[in-house]
Motif scaffolding. Structure first.
Motif, PDB file in Angstrom:
ATOM      1  N   LYS A  29       0.826  -1.209   0.000  1.00  0.00           N
ATOM      2  CA  LYS A  29       0.000   0.000   0.000  1.00  0.00           C
ATOM      3  C   LYS A  29       0.859   1.257   0.000  1.00  0.00           C
ATOM      4  O   LYS A  29       0.606   2.199  -0.748  1.00  0.00           O
ATOM      5  CB  LYS A  29      -0.939  -0.005   1.214  1.00  0.00           C
ATOM      6  N   THR A  30       1.874   1.274   0.871  1.00  0.00           N
ATOM      7  CA  THR A  30       2.740   2.450   0.960  1.00  0.00           C
ATOM      8  C   THR A  30       3.508   2.667  -0.334  1.00  0.00           C
ATOM      9  O   THR A  30       3.628   3.804  -0.821  1.00  0.00           O
ATOM     10  CB  THR A  30       3.720   2.297   2.140  1.00  0.00           C
ATOM     11  N   LYS A  35       4.247   5.910  -5.111  1.00  0.00           N
ATOM     12  CA  LYS A  35       4.391   5.952  -6.566  1.00  0.00           C
ATOM     13  C   LYS A  35       3.416   6.962  -7.171  1.00  0.00           C
ATOM     14  O   LYS A  35       3.732   7.647  -8.141  1.00  0.00           O
ATOM     15  CB  LYS A  35       4.140   4.561  -7.152  1.00  0.00           C
ATOM     16  N   ILE A  36       2.232   7.046  -6.593  1.00  0.00           N
ATOM     17  CA  ILE A  36       1.225   7.989  -7.083  1.00  0.00           C
ATOM     18  C   ILE A  36       1.572   9.421  -6.680  1.00  0.00           C
ATOM     19  O   ILE A  36       1.379  10.361  -7.450  1.00  0.00           O
ATOM     20  CB  ILE A  36      -0.165   7.598  -6.540  1.00  0.00           C
ATOM     21  N   GLN A  37       2.133   9.599  -5.485  1.00  0.00           N
ATOM     22  CA  GLN A  37       2.359  10.929  -4.902  1.00  0.00           C
ATOM     23  C   GLN A  37       3.109  11.898  -5.820  1.00  0.00           C
ATOM     24  O   GLN A  37       2.624  13.002  -6.072  1.00  0.00           O
ATOM     25  CB  GLN A  37       3.100  10.782  -3.569  1.00  0.00           C
ATOM     26  N   PRO A  38       4.284  11.563  -6.377  1.00  0.00           N
ATOM     27  CA  PRO A  38       5.024  12.567  -7.162  1.00  0.00           C
ATOM     28  C   PRO A  38       4.428  12.867  -8.527  1.00  0.00           C
ATOM     29  O   PRO A  38       4.838  13.821  -9.181  1.00  0.00           O
ATOM     30  CB  PRO A  38       6.417  11.929  -7.298  1.00  0.00           C
ATOM     31  N   VAL A  45       1.265  15.682   1.111  1.00  0.00           N
ATOM     32  CA  VAL A  45       1.913  15.516   2.411  1.00  0.00           C
ATOM     33  C   VAL A  45       1.742  14.070   2.836  1.00  0.00           C
ATOM     34  O   VAL A  45       0.629  13.527   2.761  1.00  0.00           O
ATOM     35  CB  VAL A  45       1.283  16.467   3.460  1.00  0.00           C
ATOM     36  N   TYR A  46       2.829  13.449   3.275  1.00  0.00           N
ATOM     37  CA  TYR A  46       2.783  12.036   3.664  1.00  0.00           C
ATOM     38  C   TYR A  46       3.021  11.910   5.161  1.00  0.00           C
ATOM     39  O   TYR A  46       4.020  12.426   5.691  1.00  0.00           O
ATOM     40  CB  TYR A  46       3.838  11.244   2.889  1.00  0.00           C
ATOM     41  N   LEU A  47       2.109  11.225   5.848  1.00  0.00           N
ATOM     42  CA  LEU A  47       2.222  10.978   7.282  1.00  0.00           C
ATOM     43  C   LEU A  47       2.148   9.483   7.546  1.00  0.00           C
ATOM     44  O   LEU A  47       1.215   8.817   7.096  1.00  0.00           O
ATOM     45  CB  LEU A  47       1.085  11.675   8.044  1.00  0.00           C
ATOM     46  N   ASP A  48       3.125   8.954   8.275  1.00  0.00           N
ATOM     47  CA  ASP A  48       3.139   7.542   8.641  1.00  0.00           C
ATOM     48  C   ASP A  48       2.913   7.452  10.147  1.00  0.00           C
ATOM     49  O   ASP A  48       3.759   7.867  10.945  1.00  0.00           O
ATOM     50  CB  ASP A  48       4.486   6.909   8.267  1.00  0.00           C
ATOM     51  N   ASP A  76      -0.808   7.094   6.441  1.00  0.00           N
ATOM     52  CA  ASP A  76      -0.494   5.664   6.409  1.00  0.00           C
ATOM     53  C   ASP A  76      -0.763   5.033   7.772  1.00  0.00           C
ATOM     54  O   ASP A  76      -0.489   5.627   8.815  1.00  0.00           O
ATOM     55  CB  ASP A  76       0.982   5.477   6.034  1.00  0.00           C
ATOM     56  N   GLU A  77      -1.306   3.803   7.749  1.00  0.00           N
ATOM     57  CA  GLU A  77      -1.633   3.031   8.958  1.00  0.00           C
ATOM     58  C   GLU A  77      -2.617   3.785   9.856  1.00  0.00           C
ATOM     59  O   GLU A  77      -2.427   3.918  11.070  1.00  0.00           O
ATOM     60  CB  GLU A  77      -0.364   2.658   9.733  1.00  0.00           C
TER      61      GLU A  77
END
Length: 382
Positions: A29-30, A35-38, A45-48, A76-77
């Motif tokens: 999933k991550t 891969k989609i983000q850029p 913004v990515y938060l794990d 994420d999660e």
């Protein structure tokens, strides 16, 4: 490796305020989200939530998230902080536009308390399964069947490395992932239950029998099954109920969804072990069922059919026009179907049927039923 779900996720981000990618841990999933983000036209913004620093940013989630009204936020999660769901709902309702939040989760929305209710009507969920034959290519059928579709297992240098990764995955799942969901179940007891399911893979669910074997109550066994299903480890294939005046089996059939995990629980390390194991037929059946269910159109429904008199179909597909398609699964180069299949085929009024097998030729066996090599699976729904 390109995932078939990627295009669907991109399209959903153009239509829905919140998009969810759910699926088992370590399924990719991550990787897919990054891969989609850029490639998005707007920043992301990515938060794990497994990282303490990202959790700290969300100590006041409304204050932090409200600044990103025109930016996609990837969380994420999310199952680690279910209190975020009402906050996300409020933010989306305040400014409703497509592609605001992409959430990733390792538990079904029904296992996460209040998740489905909080975002009802605002979110679309997509399940990312382990690798499928459509992604790996049909030349890799044996490898995918043996190792399963978890990326690190499938892409390991050799079968032994793959086996060791899966053993570690099972241990981590039981000892860390389940407790993080707030579920208090003894890891050893849950592994015994999971192993028992592996030995009865593809069999009818019988909570009382399993409970008696483990020395626990039927409701507790049911709870264990809900946990494994809610974390995408097992599948319950429901029986088809029609208006036939026959006594029908009403219990679901239970499968360990990833055959790599199934083989690890059964101590099957390589193809030689698999070829000599008494569970090879049920393993092949579960593998084919997962490939079909993961690829059929969303408008199709999937069941099995069985009567107490012995009429049976391994996988019954109901297409968008409510027409039944019978699928029998055989691990044999000269597959033959039983009288029970023909009886069920006639009882349900099927007009098409297939016998999926590991051979390479398709030929008719009667009543518009054809043998079908696994490499030609798409013919079922084309």
């Amino acid at each position: 490796m390109k995932r078939t779900l990627e295009l669907t996720i991109r399209e959903s981000l153009k239509k829905y305020p919140v998009v969810g990618i759910i699926g088992s841990r370590q399924v990719g999933k991550t990787t897919l989200a990054k891969k989609i983000q850029p490639t998005l036209k707007k920043n992301a913004v990515y938060l794990d939530l497994e990282h303490p620093s990202d959790l700290n940013r969300l100590s006041d989630p409304e204050l932090y998230l409200s600044q990103f009204t025109d930016t996609l936020v990837i969380i994420d999660e999310l199952q680690r902080k279910p209190s975020l769901f009402p906050v996300i709902r409020a933010l989306v309702d305040h400014k409703r536009k497509a592609g605001r939040i992409l959430i990733l989760g390792s538990a079904s929305p029904y296992l996460i308390k209040h998740a489905s209710e909080s975002l009802a009507g605002r979110i679309i969920y997509h399940e990312l399964a382990p690798f499928t034959l459509a992604e790996t290519g049909f030349k890799e059928t044996e490898k995918l069947w043996l190792r399963g579709g978890y990326p690190e297992s499938y892409l390991s240098k050799n079968d032994e490395d793959s086996y060791q990764w899966r053993e570690a995955f099972i241990k981590t799942y039981l000892e860390m992932d389940i407790p993080q969901l707030g579920i208090r179940v003894p890891a050893l007891q849950l592994r015994r239950f999971w192993t028992m399911l592996a030995h009865s893979h593809g069999g009818l669910w019988n909570a009382s029998k399993i409970g008696w074997s483990l020395g626990i109550s039927a409701p507790t066994v049911r709870h264990y099954l809900d946990i494994l299903q809610g974390t995408f480890i097992v599948r319950q294939l429901q029986p088809y109920h029609s208006n036939l005046k026959k006594r029908l089996i009403k219990s679901p059939k239970v499968y360990v969804r990833d055959t790599g995990l199934l083989h690890t629980l059964l101590r099957i390390r390589d193809l030689d072990d698999l070829q000599g194991h008494p569970s090879i037929g049920s393993s092949w059946e579960g593998f084919v069922i997962e490939q079909i269910i993961g690829s059929v159109p969303e408008t199709w429904q999937t069941y099995f059919f069985r009567t107490n008199a012995g009429a049976e179909i391994d996988l019954l597909l109901i297409d968008a026009k409510n027409r039944p398609v019978a699928v029998e699964i055989k691990y044999s180069l000269s597959p033959a179907v039983t009288r029970g299949f023909w009886n069920a085929y006639d009882d349900l009024g099927c007009k098409r049927g297939f016998v999926v097998y590991p051979g390479d030729k398709s030929y008719p066996i009667g009543k518009n039923v054809f043998t079908l090599p696994i490499k030609e699976l798409p013919k079922i729904w084309e």
